[in-house]
Scaffold this active site. Structure first.
Site, PDB file in Angstrom:
ATOM      1  N   LYS A 192      -3.164 -26.240  -4.101  1.00 42.68           N
ATOM      2  CA  LYS A 192      -2.534 -26.095  -2.775  1.00 42.68           C
ATOM      3  C   LYS A 192      -2.952 -27.250  -1.886  1.00 42.68           C
ATOM      4  O   LYS A 192      -4.112 -27.376  -1.515  1.00 42.68           O
ATOM      5  CB  LYS A 192      -2.948 -24.789  -2.085  1.00 42.68           C
ATOM      6  CG  LYS A 192      -2.093 -24.537  -0.844  1.00 42.68           C
ATOM      7  CD  LYS A 192      -2.696 -23.546   0.123  1.00 42.68           C
ATOM      8  CE  LYS A 192      -3.565 -24.177   1.174  1.00 42.68           C
ATOM      9  NZ  LYS A 192      -2.870 -25.088   2.092  1.00 42.68           N
ATOM     10  N   GLU A 267     -16.620 -29.526  -0.959  1.00 42.02           N
ATOM     11  CA  GLU A 267     -16.834 -30.835  -0.316  1.00 42.02           C
ATOM     12  C   GLU A 267     -16.454 -30.658   1.147  1.00 42.02           C
ATOM     13  O   GLU A 267     -15.273 -30.504   1.466  1.00 42.02           O
ATOM     14  CB  GLU A 267     -15.941 -31.904  -0.965  1.00 42.02           C
ATOM     15  CG  GLU A 267     -16.192 -32.148  -2.431  1.00 42.02           C
ATOM     16  CD  GLU A 267     -17.526 -32.809  -2.696  1.00 42.02           C
ATOM     17  OE1 GLU A 267     -18.094 -33.420  -1.765  1.00 42.02           O
ATOM     18  OE2 GLU A 267     -18.008 -32.703  -3.823  1.00 42.02           O
ATOM     19  N   CYS A 301     -14.492 -37.477   5.935  1.00 38.06           N
ATOM     20  CA  CYS A 301     -15.750 -36.739   5.800  1.00 38.06           C
ATOM     21  C   CYS A 301     -16.912 -37.724   5.847  1.00 38.06           C
ATOM     22  O   CYS A 301     -17.993 -37.415   6.312  1.00 38.06           O
ATOM     23  CB  CYS A 301     -15.760 -35.977   4.493  1.00 38.06           C
ATOM     24  SG  CYS A 301     -15.463 -37.027   3.073  1.00 38.06           S
ATOM     25  N   GLU A 401     -18.876 -32.610  14.033  1.00 35.65           N
ATOM     26  CA  GLU A 401     -17.954 -33.557  13.408  1.00 35.65           C
ATOM     27  C   GLU A 401     -16.754 -33.754  14.336  1.00 35.65           C
ATOM     28  O   GLU A 401     -15.869 -32.900  14.394  1.00 35.65           O
ATOM     29  CB  GLU A 401     -17.510 -32.979  12.054  1.00 35.65           C
ATOM     30  CG  GLU A 401     -16.821 -33.973  11.183  1.00 35.65           C
ATOM     31  CD  GLU A 401     -16.321 -33.342   9.888  1.00 35.65           C
ATOM     32  OE1 GLU A 401     -15.864 -32.188   9.912  1.00 35.65           O
ATOM     33  OE2 GLU A 401     -16.377 -34.020   8.859  1.00 35.65           O
TER      34      GLU A 401
END
Ligand code: NAD
Length: 508
Positions: A192, A267, A301, A401
């Protein structure tokens, strides 16, 4: 604004029609049973660039069923590794032959510059080839020293049906960090992609068919995290979930998958620092810091969103980064020279700006940028290259983040202080050090809590070198032989030679 390098023209035309992305289940491209679709509006050009089928439980169930049947009947897992590798190599060839097509839709859906999309999609072919090579070199262990009448082996077997869930920031690259490795191991998959960047994953389906992948081995369901992703992580017929995305969703997936004790590889996010010592190649370090924060508009990331710079050089170093920031080409992603494009969604652009506003309100100083960027003729989803000083380690902008082109500056005096600041984070994806003293680099590398440490470079990566995070940046590894092993289960086989086993039951 006048100090920035902005490109508004474009060298590539927008396509005439929106791409139609469909599910791929049991070898057949299909729309949703209920006909639902979603429009993707290009972040840079504000027009509909793709329409994707929106999956429900119906398509997700069908895809899992197809993957389960394909795994259980061995149509893929029992092929020789040579045969599996040949299919993966053929997919790599087809990716290379279709780079332009893939890159254009990747740019239109994500907002990233066309040169970067070409690099990402074309470069992904190498991941498929590397995975093909691993299929053929994989082996277990043998134990020939357990006694004259015992021989034992440890076999590696595919783990089974794998759910692959990917984010929007590197859709085709991250798919290629997972899918060929799972296939090389002999697993079958349900994939997906993110609902905002579904098309390159859907396009891959045609290449899988042309390369000869048997029907049912890789199934693709398009749609939202809920219901599609949720069922992919809870369904009893799925053996493993590999997920790349936010830490918040990663935590949710771990809980859901726990009910059936699936293996979970994650991750997740990062708040990655580069530590700058005075005795390094400062020009190169400033360039790497500029690259580390603006590449993919900071939506990586691995973005280096914090620098920890020695107090003695902080003013001069920040001035150099600010000067370089003004020379990076921001703007129209459909121009060959553009280096930085648009922010993925309006909501995300507002979130990025919110972090900067909160930091300024708390006393931080914006050295450059700090506002929405207007690119003439395009929509408003761009953000200026931004450097923020006067930040304290407790501010949200220094801890969370931001996922935008926003660099924060912290300072240090001693190596211990630099390491303490590096590790003062919930995340542990990557960290870097710029220093000409190898002893300092080695000490930092050993004490930094991160899955990857770079010394005198940033974001260099190779298919051979494992990638992943510690702490709340994830679990498990991707790529390299370690990443490949995630898709393998270990089975021990103990064999007695001859009739030497001592009876347990006493003779009558
Ligand atoms: P996200 O977590 O919002 O979404 C990722 C994927 O999960 C999407 O496909 C989404 O539809 C799906 N999803 C959402 N809810 C779900 C649920 N309940 N169950 C199952 N699936 C669900 O992340 P994003 O915004 O697409 O991507 C940005 C994030 O990804 C950032 O945090 C970034 O750091 C991270 N990321 C990490 C890496 C890495 O390798 N460590 C690489 C790229 C991106």
């Amino acid at each position: 604004m006048k100090d920035l390098h902005i490109i508004s023209e474009q060298t590539i035309a927008l396509p005439k029609a929106a791409y139609q992305a469909r599910h791929f289940i049991n070898g057949v491209a299909q729309d949703s049973a209920d006909g639902r679709k979603s429009d993707r509006i290009s972040p840079s050009h504000g027009v509909v660039v793709s329409q994707a089928a929106l999956g429900s439980d119906v398509e997700t169930e069908a895809a899992i069923k197809a993957a389960r049947a394909a795994f259980d009947d061995g149509r893929w897992s029992r092929l020789t590794a040579k045969a599996r590798g040949a299919v993966l190599n053929k997919v790599a060839d087809l990716i290379e032959a279709n780079v332009e097509k893939l890159a254009l839709i990747e740019t239109l859906e994500s907002g990233k510059p066309i040169s970067q999309s070409r690099g990402e999609c074309g470069g992904a072919a190498d991941l498929w080839r590397y995975a093909a090579s691993l299929a053929r070199t994989s082996h277990g262990d043998s134990h020939n020293t357990l006694g004259p009448d015992i021989l034992a082996m440890v076999l590696k077997e595919p783990i089974g049906v794998v759910s692959i869930i990917t984010p929007w920031n590197f859709p085709f690259w991250i798919l290629s960090q997972k899918l060929p490795f799972a296939l090389a191991a002999g697993c079958t998959c349900v994939v997906k992609p993110s609902e905002v960047t579904p098309s390159t994953t859907a396009m891959l389906a045609e290449m899988l068919v042309e390369a000869g992948l048997p029907a049912g081995v890789c199934n693709i369901v398009l749609g939202y995290g809920n219901p599609v992703g949720a069922l992919m992580t809870s369904h009893a017929d799925v053996d493993m979930v590999t997920f790349t995305g936010s830490t918040a969703v990663g935590k949710m997936i771990t809980k859901t998958a726990g009910d059936t004790l699936k293996k979970v590889a994650l991750e997740l996010g990062g708040k990655n620092p580069q530590v700058i010592f005075p005795n390094c190649d400062l020009e190169n370090a400033a360039d790497a810091v500029t690259f580390g924060i603006y590449f993919n508009v900071g939506q990586c990331c691995n973005s280096s969103s914090r620098i920890i710079v020695h107090e003695d050089i902080a003013d001069a170093f920040v001035a150099r980064v600010v000067e370089m920031s003004g020379r990076v080409a921001f703007g129209n992603p459909l121009h060959h020279d553009t280096q930085v494009g648009a922010i993925v969604t309006p909501e995300h652009a507002a979130k990025v700006d919110g972090y900067v506003r909160a930091a300024v309100a708390a006393g931080a100083e914006v050295c450059i940028g700090g506002a929405v960027l207007t690119v003439p003729g395009l929509g408003g989803q761009f953000y200026q290259p931004t450097v923020v000083r006067g930040v304290t380690p407790d501010m949200a902008i220094a801890r969370e983040e931001v996922f935008g082109p926003v660099l924060v500056v912290l300072t240090f005096r001693t190596l211990d202080e630099a390491i303490a600041l590096t590790n003062d984070s919930a995340y542990g994806l990557s960290a870097g050090i710029w220093c000409d003293d190898v002893h300092t680099c080695l000490e930092f590398s050993r004490r930094a809590q991160a899955g990857t440490v770079w010394t005198n470079t940033w974001m260099d990566g190779f298919p051979e070198v494992a990638f992943g995070g510690v702490k709340q940046s994830g679990q498990g590894r991707e790529i390299g032989s370690y990443g490949f092993d995630e898709f393998l289960e270990v089975k021990s086989l103990v064999m007695r030679i001859g009739h030497t086993r001592a009876p347990w039951v006493k003779k009558a």
